[in-house]
Design a protein around this motif. Structure first.
Motif, short mmCIF file in Angstrom:
data_model
loop_
_atom_site.label_atom_id
_atom_site.label_comp_id
_atom_site.label_asym_id
_atom_site.label_seq_id
_atom_site.Cartn_x
_atom_site.Cartn_y
_atom_site.Cartn_z
N ILE A 177 0.86 -1.18 0.00
CA ILE A 177 0.00 0.00 0.00
C ILE A 177 0.90 1.24 0.00
O ILE A 177 1.68 1.45 0.92
N ASN A 178 0.77 2.03 -1.04
CA ASN A 178 1.60 3.22 -1.22
C ASN A 178 0.93 4.42 -0.57
O ASN A 178 -0.21 4.31 -0.08
N SER A 179 1.58 5.57 -0.59
CA SER A 179 0.94 6.79 -0.08
C SER A 179 -0.22 7.14 -1.02
O SER A 179 -0.30 6.64 -2.13
N GLY A 201 -4.66 11.75 -7.44
CA GLY A 201 -3.90 10.52 -7.65
C GLY A 201 -3.21 10.54 -8.99
O GLY A 201 -3.63 11.26 -9.91
N LEU A 202 -2.17 9.76 -9.12
CA LEU A 202 -1.38 9.73 -10.35
C LEU A 202 -2.24 9.41 -11.57
O LEU A 202 -2.07 10.02 -12.62
N GLU A 203 -3.16 8.49 -11.43
CA GLU A 203 -3.97 8.08 -12.58
C GLU A 203 -4.97 9.15 -13.01
O GLU A 203 -5.52 9.06 -14.11
N ALA A 225 9.96 2.50 -3.58
CA ALA A 225 8.84 3.45 -3.60
C ALA A 225 9.20 4.73 -2.83
O ALA A 225 8.88 5.84 -3.29
N LEU A 226 9.86 4.57 -1.70
CA LEU A 226 10.29 5.75 -0.94
C LEU A 226 11.20 6.64 -1.77
O LEU A 226 11.03 7.86 -1.81
N GLN A 227 12.15 6.03 -2.45
CA GLN A 227 13.10 6.79 -3.26
C GLN A 227 12.39 7.48 -4.43
O GLN A 227 12.59 8.66 -4.70
#
Length: 153
Positions: free
Chosen positions: A16-18, A73-75, A52-54
């Motif tokens: 699960i990402n931010s 969101g990105l999408e 993902a952090l980087q």
């Protein structure tokens, strides 16, 4: 001499990402980057979180700019579509996947310090450089920047 194939990984998982960035499906990552059961889910999870952090850090200012424009969101960010997916999504996943595999290769090369292992590490080192370059290119593509940085001295 017999060949024993590595066991397939068990229990596919999603990292699960931010909230702005997409979640990372470990099964899809394994498939795309040809990672078999020799990479444990725990080790893969650790490497994905690091990648993902980087990537998220490298794209922080870009993300903030998109959120100011009203995209949550990105999408949602307007972009060309290839194969029904936003090119930003594809580039983001490429960056995370490449950094994940580079991290794994670096960590797995420490298992064998014999001459054979050191030679394999040299070959893998080139692969790590390629993976890090591909991740950097994907991030720069999202940012709309050139792949080349030139500075006159």
């Amino acid at each position: 001499m017999s060949f024993i194939a590595p066991a397939p990984s068990s229990a596919p998982k999603t990292i699960i990402n931010s909230e702005f960035w997409p979640d990372i499906d470990l099964a899809k990552l394994r498939e795309a980057m040809r990672l078999d059961g020799t990479v444990t889910n725990e080790r893969l999870e650790h490497s994905v979180i690091n990648a993902a952090l980087q990537t998220n850090s490298d794209l922080k200012d870009w993300r903030i700019g998109q959120q100011i424009l009203g995209f949550d969101g990105l999408e949602q960010v307007p972009a060309e579509q290839i194969n029904g997916q936003s090119i930003y999504l594809q580039l983001y996943l490429r960056a995370v996947y490449c950094l994940t595999k580079a991290n794994l290769i670096e960590r797995y090369s420490d298992f064998d310090s014999t001459a054979k292992g050191l030679k394999a590490g040299e070959v893998l080192g080139e692969s790590v450089d390629d993976l890090r370059r591909d991740a950097r290119f994907a991030i720069r593509d999202i940012l709309g920047e050139s792949h080349v940085t030139v500075e006159l001295i």
